[in-house]
Design a protein around this motif. Sequence first.
Motif, short mmCIF file in Angstrom:
data_model
loop_
_atom_site.label_atom_id
_atom_site.label_comp_id
_atom_site.label_asym_id
_atom_site.label_seq_id
_atom_site.Cartn_x
_atom_site.Cartn_y
_atom_site.Cartn_z
N ASP A 183 15.00 39.84 51.04
CA ASP A 183 15.57 39.68 52.37
C ASP A 183 16.07 38.25 52.56
N TRP A 184 17.30 38.13 53.10
CA TRP A 184 17.95 36.82 53.18
C TRP A 184 18.54 36.55 54.56
N GLN A 185 18.48 35.30 54.96
CA GLN A 185 19.24 34.83 56.11
C GLN A 185 20.31 33.87 55.60
N GLY A 186 21.48 33.90 56.27
CA GLY A 186 22.58 33.04 55.86
C GLY A 186 23.67 33.78 55.11
N LEU A 187 23.48 35.08 54.88
CA LEU A 187 24.48 35.89 54.20
C LEU A 187 25.28 36.66 55.25
N SER A 188 26.59 36.67 55.13
CA SER A 188 27.43 37.42 56.06
C SER A 188 28.15 38.53 55.31
N LEU A 189 28.27 39.68 55.94
CA LEU A 189 28.94 40.83 55.34
C LEU A 189 30.28 41.07 56.01
N HIS A 190 31.27 41.43 55.23
CA HIS A 190 32.56 41.81 55.77
C HIS A 190 33.19 42.83 54.84
N TYR A 244 7.05 45.47 62.08
CA TYR A 244 6.07 44.68 61.34
C TYR A 244 6.75 43.70 60.38
N TRP A 245 8.04 43.92 60.15
CA TRP A 245 8.75 43.01 59.25
C TRP A 245 8.82 41.59 59.81
N PHE A 246 8.84 41.45 61.12
CA PHE A 246 8.85 40.11 61.70
C PHE A 246 7.57 39.36 61.35
N ASP A 247 6.46 40.09 61.24
CA ASP A 247 5.21 39.47 60.81
C ASP A 247 5.25 39.11 59.33
N VAL A 248 5.88 39.98 58.52
CA VAL A 248 5.99 39.69 57.09
C VAL A 248 6.82 38.43 56.87
N TRP A 249 7.92 38.29 57.61
CA TRP A 249 8.79 37.13 57.46
C TRP A 249 8.14 35.86 58.01
N GLY A 250 7.33 36.01 59.05
CA GLY A 250 6.59 34.88 59.61
C GLY A 250 7.48 33.77 60.14
N GLU A 251 7.05 32.53 59.94
CA GLU A 251 7.75 31.38 60.49
C GLU A 251 9.07 31.10 59.78
N ARG A 252 9.29 31.74 58.63
CA ARG A 252 10.56 31.55 57.93
C ARG A 252 11.72 32.19 58.69
N TYR A 253 11.41 33.18 59.53
CA TYR A 253 12.45 33.93 60.23
C TYR A 253 13.01 33.16 61.41
N ASP A 254 14.33 33.04 61.46
CA ASP A 254 15.04 32.43 62.58
C ASP A 254 15.69 33.54 63.39
N PRO A 255 15.20 33.81 64.62
CA PRO A 255 15.74 34.93 65.41
C PRO A 255 17.20 34.78 65.79
N ASN A 256 17.75 33.59 65.61
CA ASN A 256 19.16 33.37 65.95
C ASN A 256 20.10 33.69 64.79
N ARG A 257 19.54 34.08 63.67
CA ARG A 257 20.35 34.41 62.50
C ARG A 257 20.04 35.83 62.03
N GLY A 258 21.02 36.48 61.44
CA GLY A 258 20.81 37.83 60.95
C GLY A 258 20.01 37.84 59.65
N VAL A 259 19.52 39.02 59.30
CA VAL A 259 18.78 39.20 58.05
C VAL A 259 19.44 40.34 57.28
N HIS A 260 19.73 40.10 56.02
CA HIS A 260 20.31 41.14 55.17
C HIS A 260 19.41 41.39 53.97
N ARG A 261 19.23 42.64 53.66
CA ARG A 261 18.38 43.04 52.55
C ARG A 261 19.22 43.60 51.41
N LEU A 262 18.91 43.13 50.20
CA LEU A 262 19.45 43.75 48.98
C LEU A 262 18.29 44.50 48.34
N GLU A 263 18.52 45.78 48.07
CA GLU A 263 17.44 46.64 47.58
C GLU A 263 17.96 47.52 46.45
N PHE A 264 17.17 47.60 45.40
CA PHE A 264 17.49 48.48 44.28
C PHE A 264 16.42 49.56 44.17
N GLN A 265 16.86 50.81 44.24
CA GLN A 265 15.96 51.95 44.08
C GLN A 265 16.08 52.44 42.64
#
Length: 327
Positions: A183-190, A244-265
Amino acid sequence: SQVALRLKAIVVLPACSGTHSGPRRLKKLTRMQCQRLALALWCQLMALPAQGRGTPPLQELAAGIDALYLSGRGSLPSPLVERLESARTEAGEAGEPADVEIAGSRWRLAGHGWGKYRFCLDNVQGRVGLTDSHHVPTVRIQPRAELVHAIGPADTVQMMTEPFEAALGPLTWSVSRVDVHSDWQGLSLHRSMSERFVSRALARTIYEDGTLCTGFTFGVRTGAGIYARLYDKVAEINLTGNDYWFDVWGERYDPNRGVHRLEFQWGREALRSMQLNTPEDVLAATGDLWKYGTSDWLTLRNPTSDETKSRWPIAPEWAEIQRSSLN
């Protein structure tokens, strides 16, 4: 500024369908070539240091295993089958699951099956399917994601398998699916990013909410191979309620920025192609799975004049994702 210098270094065409009318004569460009020029400009600007664009750098909030599905081969003892059949009949007549206990572990048994499994058991830890058929594995285990993230994948395997080994005897365990994520902050999708992805998958889908690009998928989700998703995780949380993901991210999470997940199944066949079968094998190879997924199976590239996309350089933001803590 760096932005201004790069802009000056690029020839701006007044019309993509014709030739340049200024002091420098250019060949006539096709629409595709014009699109690549525009995309290349965008990529160059995005490749500038984050502080040069006035935006924070990429930050990883969490990484690990999000799903771990197990299969166990053995046999169901006849007394247990009789007890499960009785509880299933009771659940069907009552219209609600019946309570059952297996080696001290409490479950709710449904009055219906689960796919190819005649007996469907649920509790707060996850879902389990049991069958006395010889055509599929005896036990199918699907732990809840909350459990995996709360106690870790290794302890999840132990907690979910122990009751059934105690009740059924020795079982041969294998992994039928594992999902690795970052999970990343600072990535933008277009939408235009779609042209920059190089993937081994044939199927590709773009997801949008109005004019906002919310994600991409690569591959077929229902298959036993590899399926990848890059998507807006906060938007999904708002839909599913998995806050519960907000708890997993903890203090690293900035609510003013989006979060994008890259996931491989990774499905069963994909894991076997990597010589991975048991839970121990798969958990030990998490970094290898991420490396293959982000380096060989799916990459984001910055376009050049080269007609072969696989020779385009790796985008700086993707290089950062490749260096996830999973490695």
